[in-house]
Design an enzyme around this catalytic site. Structure first.
Site: not given
Length: 601
Positions: A267, A303
């Site tokens: 993330d 990401e």
């Protein structure tokens, strides 16, 4: 490890030993002494080692024992690498024997990346029960739809019974609200038995605001030299950074080895600040590939707002570091086309979304070093056109792009069906890796809102912060409208975010599911076998909202997309060569919101 039992040998935490004892080890350089408490009564002094480590091996504990660490001031804290927190983030940790679970699909070695069709889901809202075991009952549906990989939103233990998962503070303890560690292993085992990979979303850029005790005994875990949206950064590059780096690297290895996870989605790595060399992302990737990736297919997905193409570089066709990146650029251009929205971060894609979409399909990133008006002209991204299409994960919806909206609306209720279906046809058949968000395969209309389960002042701060966040948007200038934004801490906000499985057999949802199944079957049979060695695309023609792009695939095969993502009609200059896969036998004029695919072997 035996043939059907798998463990990760951690250098810290509670580790059962061969002779029946349990070894406890904690990094606590901020205190002079440490006591281990077992089952609420037995207290044993731990031995201080060099560099702030405390250790103790004892027969007083066994699998199932509850334990805590007692600091000199009397504060009792859970283990930061606890394998299970059944009483929540403030309760005692439990000793787990990871070898107690006997795997059924023990011969599973994963699947090659080019076969991946990702399906992101939130365990708590994926089924009415919201448990690992209940999710098993839905795996056959996913396999039949053409999904090849389930991506679980973060499972690290966090406060309360409801949370997206990005407030985790116990990164090694799977969410107890969904079941036991063995229940999670059973879900992964069942997925493997159906040919489905399992990915896990992990958060290495911050800890949640409630339940993180590391500051009390290991303040060096964080640094004020770097700032993040959540405050002081995790210390990956300062003094005493080695234990911190090992903490995260072993977390990755733990999920991959002990839970047999097939891949990790890291993330928001743009919020991981590391000025040392090698960067933590590079070191983590090397350790994973050297230790796990030699005999299994293991995939690392980023990401990354920075669009750092260097992290996706290839060596002989294989990823040097990370396998792929979520391509937000693709989503943003597609969303502007589908909805006409141009506020917030969509403003950087609103001038010519067709050109942006073409570049994302052909070259990966839209922003490859160009200036971002939204960021005051700051340049963003790196050149990506040399990377193969599977280095990018494309999607029309995901948890962020739905849940970060004030009311959590899905694309299905924001755009007409013909626009959504044209974009789905492109997303699911393009050589990049496609991702669907849970329920998208049938066009789910229930919202997926942002939700948490905090108490007291923190609950109020999150609620008001959420509403304040949208105050700058013209549509929320009215305080009464802002007040209607769902309270993240209200139980009904999470309940409304559950997908409705009853829609699967109803229209128009059944027709959308049939379309997705047909497209994914076509992808698996005709396109996936040609993806190894695929090169970037070439935009052949562009007229208004009409365009065509061609990719060279394995063996010289040529895949061509001809599309018109606008109203009216356009006429392409020539018929693309090859067999028509989707869209009719003749190209002729392209009517509005049409996507046609051609394959020349």
């Amino acid at each position: 490890m035996t043939e059907n039992r798998f463990t990760h040998s951690m250098p810290f935490g509670a580790q059962p030993q061969a002779g029946g004892s349990v070894r406890f080890r904690l990094w606590a350089p901020g205190v002079a002494e440490m006591t281990l408490e077992i089952d609420g009564s037995t207290r044993l002094p731990m031995v201080r080692e060099e560099d702030g480590w405390f250790t103790l091996a004892t027969h007083e504990a066994a699998a199932g024992s509850a334990y805590r660490f007692i600091l000199p001031d009397g504060l009792a804290v859970p283990d930061p690498v606890s394998r299970w927190q059944p009483d929540g983030v403030h309760g005692p940790s439990r000793v787990v024997d990871p070898a107690s679970y006997a795997w059924t699909a023990s011969a599973w070695r994963g699947r090659p990346w080019h076969e991946t069709v990702l399906y992101e889901l939130h365990v708590g809202t994926f089924t009415p029960e919201g448990t690992y075991r209940a999710a098993i009952e839905r795996l056959d549906h996913l396999a039949a739809a053409g999904i090849t990989a389930v991506e679980l939103m973060p499972l690290a233990e966090c406060p309360g019974g409801r949370n997206w998962g990005y407030d985790g503070v116990q990164l090694f303890a799977p969410r107890s609200a969904y079941g036991t560690p063995d229940d999670l292993k059973a879900l992964i085992d069942a997925a493997h038995g159906r040919g489905l990979m399992v990915f896990l979303d992990v958060v290495y850029n911050h800890f949640g605001p409630d339940g993180n005790y590391l500051h009390a005994y290991a303040p060096g875990f964080f640094t004020e030299r770097h700032k993040t949206p959540w405050g002081a950064a995790i210390n990956f590059d300062g003094a005493h950074a080695r234990p911190v780096r090992d903490f995260m690297i072993h977390n990755a290895l733990y999920w991959l080895e002990e839970y047999r996870i097939d891949g990790l989605r890291l993330d928001a790595v743009h919020a991981i600040i590391d000025d040392s060399s090698p960067h933590i992302l590079e070191e983590l990737a090397r350790r994973v590939r050297d230790r796990v990736g030699r005999d299994r297919h293991v995939h690392l997905v980023l990401e990354n707002e920075h669009n750092a193409a260097r992290l996706l570089s290839r060596d002989g066709g294989e990823p040097r570091f990370h396998t792929a990146q979520w391509n937000d650029d693709y989503h943003h251009a597609a969303h502007v086309l589908a909805t006409g929205e141009s506020g917030g971060y969509y403003s950087d894609f609103a001038a010519d979304p067709i050109a942006g979409l073409c570049r994302a399909l052909a070259e990966g990133f839209i922003y490859q070093g160009g200036p971002s008006a939204l960021r005051g002209g700051e340049r963003r991204g790196e050149v990506s056109r040399h990377l193969p299409p599977p280095a990018f994960v494309n999607f029309l919806q995901n948890h962020d792009q739905i849940g970060n909206r004030a009311f959590g609306e899905r694309l299905t209720v924001l755009a007409p069906p013909d626009r959504v279906e044209a974009l789905l046809t492109i997303t699911l058949l393009a050589p990049s890796i496609p991702l669907l968000f849970m329920g998208e395969e049938w066009g789910e209309t229930n919202p997926f809102a942002f939700f948490t389960d905090f108490d007291g002042d923190l609950a109020g701060a999150v609620r008001e912060g959420r509403r304040r966040e949208f105050a700058a948007f013209p549509e929320f200038a009215d305080p009464e409208r802002r007040a209607r934004i769902p309270d993240p801490n209200a139980a009904e906000t999470a309940v409304r975010s559950r997908i409705d499985w009853g829609k699967v057999t109803q229209e128009p949802f059944a027709s959308r599911l049939a379309l997705v199944r047909r497209l994914l079957r076509l992808r698996a049979e005709r396109i996936v076998p040609l993806l190894p060695g695929a090169g970037g695309g070439e935009v052949l023609w562009r007229e208004g909202a009409g365009f065509s792009i061609a990719w060279t695939l394995a063996g010289g095969a040529r895949l061509t997309l001809a599309a018109h993502l606008g109203d009216g009609a356009v006429t392409p200059p020539a018929l693309p060569p090859g067999e028509v896969l989707v869209g009719g036998k003749a190209i002729g004029r392209l009517s509005g919101w049409t996507a046609r695919w051609f394959l020349q072997s």
